[in-house]
Design an enzyme around this catalytic site. Structure first.
Site, PDB file in Angstrom:
ATOM      1  N   LYS A 179       0.901  -1.092   0.104  1.00  0.00           N
ATOM      2  CA  LYS A 179       0.386  -0.455   0.207  1.00  0.00           C
ATOM      3  C   LYS A 179       1.098   1.037   0.098  1.00  0.00           C
ATOM      4  CE  LYS A 179      -3.950   2.115   2.594  1.00  0.00           C
ATOM      5  NZ  LYS A 179      -5.045   2.260   3.943  1.00  0.00           N
ATOM      6  N   SER A 181      -8.983   3.390   2.207  1.00  0.00           N
ATOM      7  CA  SER A 181      -8.260   3.406   1.297  1.00  0.00           C
ATOM      8  C   SER A 181      -7.029   3.056   1.023  1.00  0.00           C
ATOM      9  CB  SER A 181      -6.950   4.544   2.569  1.00  0.00           C
ATOM     10  OG  SER A 181      -6.551   3.852   2.934  1.00  0.00           O
ATOM     11  N   SER A 219     -10.463   0.943   5.981  1.00  0.00           N
ATOM     12  CA  SER A 219     -10.180   1.371   5.057  1.00  0.00           C
ATOM     13  C   SER A 219      -9.390  -0.004   4.380  1.00  0.00           C
ATOM     14  CB  SER A 219      -8.405   1.803   5.439  1.00  0.00           C
ATOM     15  OG  SER A 219      -8.335   3.550   5.109  1.00  0.00           O
TER      16      SER A 219
END
Length: 462
Positions: free
Chosen positions: A72, A147, A171
């Protein structure tokens, strides 16, 4: 040599390496080719040379031996961009690995590249000014959520079998729900967040986006455990994968509350979650009990509590950097700077304390709470502030109303695929007591065995 990346789960790929059916180097080349040909915009940085070197020396006896992973965008990797998915940091590079990333390396993982995220992890969408739109593999015109947007797209889209994620308000679970994956938010502190841990607002945890429950368990075996640079990290627990499926769940109590008493949820999603939740209870031998649940969404409290740490991150770039920020992030910062005061801070703290008390009251009566992961199926990918649930109007805080409570209280929660509405995945979320992560994984394993889900979206690699 494989033409396309492995379409199974991560653990089975490591098994294939050990059996000599595939090699890490061959798998990596298939992965790199698929990423290059993908239209999802799941990766924003690829480190092919370093990945090839890691694959060439991979020890396949290690837990993640030779496994190609996405990382990520918000997770620091030494020498890679550290943009926080923001134009404000477009040229910044990381000088260190996050603790969890160091452990992934030590566990044999091959870091392929960086997956897109929402700016500073502050929005549950898959679009930024820096990288544009990341598409959902089930329908590229739809959001992956955020996210951990690119991580979910990469795993569900058949590019890599596993990717890292972080969850400060949903997220990991939100994109897992939208993309038909498993997403686990462990008890706060289960996986350390160091080094240079940002303490406030104590809602963020690390984890992964995965195709199977055992992949999550193996990732926990590799990454969990105390780190002195995260003072809130928990002691190491061994045997997550080994103990998977070994706990007796029969007779434990579950409340099925698809809306948590406060979220606006699409009726078809609500009906599916109730049906899947009750079926899961039957298969696991749980006792369904009626418990009044009305949890506040806490969207404003969660958002305001995050703004101080964001201001620290921006440093002397603020306020000149405002034009470089996503409109919603800029608005939130400006609002917090101009409106946030001691009275509001006190109100936020009262509301967080009340939310903790509510969660504690609920888990004195039940062992699990089942609800929807998201209020609806994935909305259009270009949307940056969703205010609709089907045909129903909803406030922007509604998008995280089902996931934020577990972050505020620190309870573990997991999202597993429940089925489909309008041909798009729906996630079923289960919350548990603090430190009952292993029970959640076992319950998710029951769901996986009784209602198997597609490991990748149709047509993958996308």
């Amino acid at each position: 040599m494989a033409d396309t990346p492995w379409a199974g789960d991560a653990c089975s790929l490591v098994d294939a390496f050990r059996a000599g059916e595939r090699s890490p180097a061959e798998e990596l080349e298939a992965t790199l080719a698929a990423i290059e040909g993908s239209t999802l915009n799941a990766f924003c940085h690829v480190d092919a040379d370093a990945a090839r070197a890691a694959a060439a020396r991979a020890d396949v006896s290690a837990p993640l031996g030779g496994l190609p992973l996405g990382v990520k965008e918000l997770d620091p990797v030494a020498g890679w961009p550290l943009t926080e998915a923001s134009l404000a940091f477009a040229d910044r590079l990381a000088g260190h690995d996050a603790t969890a990333i160091s452990r992934v390396r030590a566990g044999g993982g091959v870091l392929v590249g960086q997956t897109t995220a929402s700016e500073f992890g502050g929005l549950n969408v898959s679009v930024t000014l820096l990288h544009g739109v990341t598409g959902n593999p089930w329908d590229p015109t739809r959001t992956t959520g955020g996210s951990s947007a690119g991580s979910a797209a990469a795993v569900a889209g058949g590019l890599v079998p596993l990717a890292t994620g972080g969850d400060g308000g949903g997220s990991i679970r939100i994109p897992a729900g939208f993309c038909g994956l498993v997403g686990m938010k462990g008890t706060a502190g289960r996986i350390p967040r160091g080094p240079r841990t940002a303490i406030a607002p104590l809602t963020v945890v690390f984890g992964c986006l995965a195709r199977s429950v055992r992949d999550v368990a193996r990732y926990y075996d590799v990454t969990n455990g105390y780190d002195s640079r995260d003072p809130y990290s928990l002691p190491r627990v061994d045997g997550w994968e080994r103990a998977l499926g070994s706990h007796d769940l029969r007779g434990m109590r579950v409340a099925v509350s698809p809306t948590l008493g406060s979220a606006v949820v699409r009726p078809e999603v609500e009906a599916l979650v109730v049906e899947a939740g009750e079926a899961l209870a039957r298969h696991a031998g749980l006792k369904v009990v009626e418990v009044p649940i009305k949890l506040p969404g806490l969207g404003v409290e969660w958002a305001m509590a995050n703004m101080a740490s964001l201001l620290v991150e921006l440093g002397d770039r603020y306020p000149e950097c405002l034009p470089e920020l996503t409109q919603e992030m800029a608005f939130g910062l400006k609002l917090a700077s101009e409106v946030y005061n001691l009275d509001m801070a006190a109100r936020v703290e009262r509301n967080r304390t009340a939310a903790n008390e509510m969660m504690a009251d609920i888990f004195e009566q039940v062992d699990f709470v089942v609800c929807a992961t998201n209020p609806d199926v994935a909305f259009p990918a270009h949307v940056t502030l969703n205010t609709r649930v089907g045909d129903l109007p909803a406030g922007p805080e509604n998008n995280g109303a089902l996931t934020i409570p577990a972050n505020v209280s620190g309870n573990p929660a997991i999202s597993v695929p429940a089925g489909f509405v309008a041909d798009l995945p729906v996630g079923l979320q289960v919350m548990g007591r603090h430190h009952a992560d292993a029970l959640l994984l076992d319950l998710a394993l029951v769901a996986e065995r009784e209602r198997p889900w597609p490991l990748v979206a149709p047509g993958s690699p996308c």
